[in-house]
Design a protein around this motif. Structure first.
Motif, PDB file in Angstrom:
ATOM      1  N   LYS A  82       0.827  -1.212   0.000  1.00 14.67           N
ATOM      2  CA  LYS A  82       0.000   0.000   0.000  1.00 14.67           C
ATOM      3  C   LYS A  82       0.859   1.260   0.000  1.00 14.67           C
ATOM      4  CE  LYS A  82      -3.940  -2.242   0.287  1.00 14.67           C
ATOM      5  NZ  LYS A  82      -4.930  -2.224  -0.824  1.00 14.67           N
ATOM      6  N   ASP A  83       2.118   1.121  -0.364  1.00  8.68           N
ATOM      7  CA  ASP A  83       3.057   2.239  -0.407  1.00  8.68           C
ATOM      8  C   ASP A  83       3.235   2.897   0.955  1.00  8.68           C
ATOM      9  OD1 ASP A  83       3.760   1.904  -3.045  1.00  8.68           O
ATOM     10  OD2 ASP A  83       2.272   3.307  -3.815  1.00  8.68           O
ATOM     11  N   ARG A  84       3.294   2.051   1.980  1.00  7.23           N
ATOM     12  CA  ARG A  84       3.666   2.523   3.313  1.00  7.23           C
ATOM     13  C   ARG A  84       5.070   2.003   3.592  1.00  7.23           C
ATOM     14  NH1 ARG A  84      -2.066   0.396   5.126  1.00  7.23           N
ATOM     15  NH2 ARG A  84      -0.967  -1.508   4.576  1.00  7.23           N
ATOM     16  N   LEU A  85       5.954   2.910   3.984  1.00  5.08           N
ATOM     17  CA  LEU A  85       7.309   2.511   4.315  1.00  5.08           C
ATOM     18  C   LEU A  85       7.415   2.318   5.818  1.00  5.08           C
ATOM     19  CD1 LEU A  85      10.200   2.105   3.099  1.00  5.08           C
ATOM     20  CD2 LEU A  85      10.683   4.431   3.908  1.00  5.08           C
ATOM     21  N   TRP A  86       7.789   1.111   6.223  1.00  8.36           N
ATOM     22  CA  TRP A  86       7.949   0.782   7.634  1.00  8.36           C
ATOM     23  C   TRP A  86       9.414   0.950   7.997  1.00  8.36           C
ATOM     24  CZ3 TRP A  86       3.610  -0.062  10.486  1.00  8.36           C
ATOM     25  CH2 TRP A  86       2.433  -0.283   9.767  1.00  8.36           C
ATOM     26  N   ILE A  87       9.659   1.673   9.067  1.00 12.55           N
ATOM     27  CA  ILE A  87      11.010   2.036   9.485  1.00 12.55           C
ATOM     28  C   ILE A  87      11.238   1.458  10.873  1.00 12.55           C
ATOM     29  CG2 ILE A  87      12.590   3.964   9.880  1.00 12.55           C
ATOM     30  CD1 ILE A  87      10.533   5.672   8.195  1.00 12.55           C
ATOM     31  N   GLY A  88      12.236   0.587  10.996  1.00 17.57           N
ATOM     32  CA  GLY A  88      12.437  -0.105  12.264  1.00 17.57           C
ATOM     33  C   GLY A  88      13.846   0.030  12.811  1.00 17.57           C
ATOM     34  N   GLY A  89      13.948  -0.131  14.115  1.00 14.19           N
ATOM     35  CA  GLY A  89      15.212  -0.093  14.847  1.00 14.19           C
ATOM     36  C   GLY A  89      14.863  -0.384  16.290  1.00 14.19           C
ATOM     37  N   ASP A  90      15.090   0.597  17.160  1.00 18.63           N
ATOM     38  CA  ASP A  90      14.635   0.478  18.547  1.00 18.63           C
ATOM     39  C   ASP A  90      13.184   0.946  18.683  1.00 18.63           C
ATOM     40  OD1 ASP A  90      17.048  -0.507  19.448  1.00 18.63           O
ATOM     41  OD2 ASP A  90      17.880   1.499  19.714  1.00 18.63           O
ATOM     42  N   ARG A  91      12.615   1.408  17.599  1.00 18.80           N
ATOM     43  CA  ARG A  91      11.214   1.813  17.547  1.00 18.80           C
ATOM     44  C   ARG A  91      10.711   1.544  16.141  1.00 18.80           C
ATOM     45  NH1 ARG A  91      11.302   8.428  17.200  1.00 18.80           N
ATOM     46  NH2 ARG A  91      12.857   8.600  15.540  1.00 18.80           N
ATOM     47  N   VAL A  92       9.408   1.729  15.931  1.00 16.90           N
ATOM     48  CA  VAL A  92       8.809   1.507  14.616  1.00 16.90           C
ATOM     49  C   VAL A  92       8.062   2.774  14.198  1.00 16.90           C
ATOM     50  CG1 VAL A  92       7.085   0.206  13.314  1.00 16.90           C
ATOM     51  CG2 VAL A  92       8.577  -0.982  14.914  1.00 16.90           C
ATOM     52  N   GLN A  93       8.288   3.175  12.937  1.00 15.92           N
ATOM     53  CA  GLN A  93       7.552   4.289  12.358  1.00 15.92           C
ATOM     54  C   GLN A  93       6.940   3.842  11.034  1.00 15.92           C
ATOM     55  OE1 GLN A  93      10.818   7.209  12.240  1.00 15.92           O
ATOM     56  NE2 GLN A  93       9.670   8.432  13.699  1.00 15.92           N
ATOM     57  N   ARG A  94       5.868   4.494  10.654  1.00 14.10           N
ATOM     58  CA  ARG A  94       5.210   4.225   9.378  1.00 14.10           C
ATOM     59  C   ARG A  94       5.145   5.520   8.586  1.00 14.10           C
ATOM     60  NH1 ARG A  94       0.296   3.027  11.060  1.00 14.10           N
ATOM     61  NH2 ARG A  94      -0.437   5.152  10.687  1.00 14.10           N
ATOM     62  N   LEU A  95       5.691   5.482   7.376  1.00 18.28           N
ATOM     63  CA  LEU A  95       5.697   6.660   6.507  1.00 18.28           C
ATOM     64  C   LEU A  95       4.772   6.405   5.334  1.00 18.28           C
ATOM     65  CD1 LEU A  95       6.847   9.396   5.551  1.00 18.28           C
ATOM     66  CD2 LEU A  95       8.748   8.122   4.514  1.00 18.28           C
ATOM     67  N   ASP A  96       3.709   7.209   5.233  1.00 16.31           N
ATOM     68  CA  ASP A  96       2.786   7.123   4.100  1.00 16.31           C
ATOM     69  C   ASP A  96       3.388   7.915   2.946  1.00 16.31           C
ATOM     70  OD1 ASP A  96       0.669   7.731   2.238  1.00 16.31           O
ATOM     71  OD2 ASP A  96      -0.764   7.133   3.777  1.00 16.31           O
ATOM     72  N   LEU A  97       3.803   7.226   1.906  1.00 13.28           N
ATOM     73  CA  LEU A  97       4.470   7.905   0.792  1.00 13.28           C
ATOM     74  C   LEU A  97       3.525   8.808   0.012  1.00 13.28           C
ATOM     75  CD1 LEU A  97       6.711   4.992  -0.514  1.00 13.28           C
ATOM     76  CD2 LEU A  97       7.389   6.922   0.918  1.00 13.28           C
ATOM     77  N   GLY A  98       2.232   8.507   0.041  1.00 12.41           N
ATOM     78  CA  GLY A  98       1.270   9.332  -0.677  1.00 12.41           C
ATOM     79  C   GLY A  98       1.121  10.705  -0.068  1.00 12.41           C
ATOM     80  N   SER A  99       0.955  10.757   1.250  1.00  9.34           N
ATOM     81  CA  SER A  99       0.734  12.029   1.941  1.00  9.34           C
ATOM     82  C   SER A  99       2.011  12.614   2.529  1.00  9.34           C
ATOM     83  CB  SER A  99      -0.286  11.839   3.066  1.00  9.34           C
ATOM     84  OG  SER A  99       0.239  10.966   4.070  1.00  9.34           O
ATOM     85  N   GLY A 100       3.007  11.765   2.712  1.00  6.45           N
ATOM     86  CA  GLY A 100       4.240  12.209   3.363  1.00  6.45           C
ATOM     87  C   GLY A 100       4.142  12.219   4.872  1.00  6.45           C
ATOM     88  N   GLU A 101       2.996  11.757   5.413  1.00  4.97           N
ATOM     89  CA  GLU A 101       2.805  11.765   6.872  1.00  4.97           C
ATOM     90  C   GLU A 101       3.509  10.575   7.517  1.00  4.97           C
ATOM     91  OE1 GLU A 101      -1.345  11.862   7.626  1.00  4.97           O
ATOM     92  OE2 GLU A 101      -1.623  13.895   6.860  1.00  4.97           O
ATOM     93  N   ARG A 102       4.069  10.828   8.705  1.00  7.49           N
ATOM     94  CA  ARG A 102       4.793   9.799   9.440  1.00  7.49           C
ATOM     95  C   ARG A 102       4.117   9.579  10.793  1.00  7.49           C
ATOM     96  NH1 ARG A 102      11.195   9.373   9.734  1.00  7.49           N
ATOM     97  NH2 ARG A 102      10.922  10.891   8.075  1.00  7.49           N
ATOM     98  N   ALA A 103       4.003   8.313  11.199  1.00 11.12           N
ATOM     99  CA  ALA A 103       3.370   7.982  12.476  1.00 11.12           C
ATOM    100  C   ALA A 103       4.280   7.080  13.281  1.00 11.12           C
ATOM    101  CB  ALA A 103       2.029   7.302  12.248  1.00 11.12           C
ATOM    102  N   GLU A 104       4.304   7.310  14.585  1.00 11.19           N
ATOM    103  CA  GLU A 104       5.072   6.470  15.501  1.00 11.19           C
ATOM    104  C   GLU A 104       4.190   5.314  15.949  1.00 11.19           C
ATOM    105  OE1 GLU A 104       8.760   6.132  17.834  1.00 11.19           O
ATOM    106  OE2 GLU A 104       8.169   7.784  16.511  1.00 11.19           O
ATOM    107  N   ILE A 105       4.712   4.094  15.881  1.00 10.19           N
ATOM    108  CA  ILE A 105       3.971   2.915  16.307  1.00 10.19           C
ATOM    109  C   ILE A 105       4.510   2.505  17.664  1.00 10.19           C
ATOM    110  CG2 ILE A 105       3.237   0.586  15.688  1.00 10.19           C
ATOM    111  CD1 ILE A 105       2.433   2.770  13.677  1.00 10.19           C
ATOM    112  N   GLU A 106       3.741   2.762  18.709  1.00  7.03           N
ATOM    113  CA  GLU A 106       4.226   2.540  20.061  1.00  7.03           C
ATOM    114  C   GLU A 106       3.606   1.293  20.675  1.00  7.03           C
ATOM    115  OE1 GLU A 106       3.686   6.020  22.416  1.00  7.03           O
ATOM    116  OE2 GLU A 106       4.788   7.331  21.041  1.00  7.03           O
TER     117      GLU A 106
END
Length: 218
Positions: A82-106
């Motif tokens: 769905k063109d969401r970039l998942w970013i992982g390390g010591d935390r997880v973030q989700r970047l919506d490439l369509g809107s450019g919005e980023r969310a923290e997954i806690e």
């Protein structure tokens, strides 16, 4: 694509290499060291993650939108369908490439080091991993999509450990959607589970020098 492979070179060049003949053609470039190349599902636009130097913070260049996103210390990256970039390390973030919005997954209690992501055929996205260099039960699987909050599906350090489940950090997750099962690879074992990570059994791939067929159902 079309008999070619995309690759990044240390001088910042993005090249297309022909599978036959290995002819090289430069198609783009980034101002740093390319580390990851992805392609949007919707419009096939390219994505380049790079570092300005070997120790520098990572950035993502989205060719379609023209945006450049700061990623911080080099993370684990996964682009879902769905063109969401998942970013992982010591935390997880989700970047919506369509809107450019980023969310923290806690997740309450945090995650013990994300080593990868997997998208299942039913739309679930799993984050998995464990503490690097540990075999102390830090293995985990968390469902980070769907739902407004992540759900811890499996924890190696649980007070009620599951027989056949991994204890060392999980490195790979592979789904067999036809059989309705998921293969989970850790640093010390290979296991089979279901799409809810509820039931587990060890997978013995070799026995007595001969190949053992993979079970088709749990």
């Amino acid at each position: 694509e079309d008999g070619h492979v995309l690759a990044g070179i240390a001088n910042g060049a993005i090249v297309r290499v022909a599978a036959e003949g290995l002819a090289i053609e430069q198609v783009d470039e980034v101002p740093g060291i390319p580390r990851w190349i992805g392609r949007r599902a919707k419009d096939r636009g390219l994505l380049f993650a790079y570092q300005t130097d070997a120790l520098g913070a990572a950035r993502l260049r989205d060719v379609t939108s023209g945006r450049v996103h700061e990623l911080g210390a080099w993370p684990v990256l996964f682009l879902d369908g769905k063109d969401r970039l998942w970013i992982g390390g010591d935390r997880v973030q989700r970047l919506d490439l369509g809107s450019g919005e980023r969310a923290e997954i806690e997740l309450k209690g945090g995650l013990a080091g994300v080593l990868g992501f997997a998208e299942l055929s039913d739309g679930q996205v799993w984050a998995f991993g464990g503490k690097q260099g540990h075999s102390d039960g830090s293995a985990f699987i968390a469902r980070v999509h769907p739902g407004s909050k992540p759900l811890l599906l499996y924890e190696g350090a649980s007070k009620r450990p599951k027989a056949g489940a991994p204890g060392a950090p999980i490195t790979h997750v592979l789904e067999d959607s036809t059989a309705g099962q998921v293969m989970v690879v850790s640093r010390d074992s290979v296991s089979l589970t279901d799409v809810g990570a509820r039931e587990w059994k060890p997978l013995e791939t070799m026995a007595g020098g001969r190949q053992v067929p993979v079970p088709q159902a749990l």
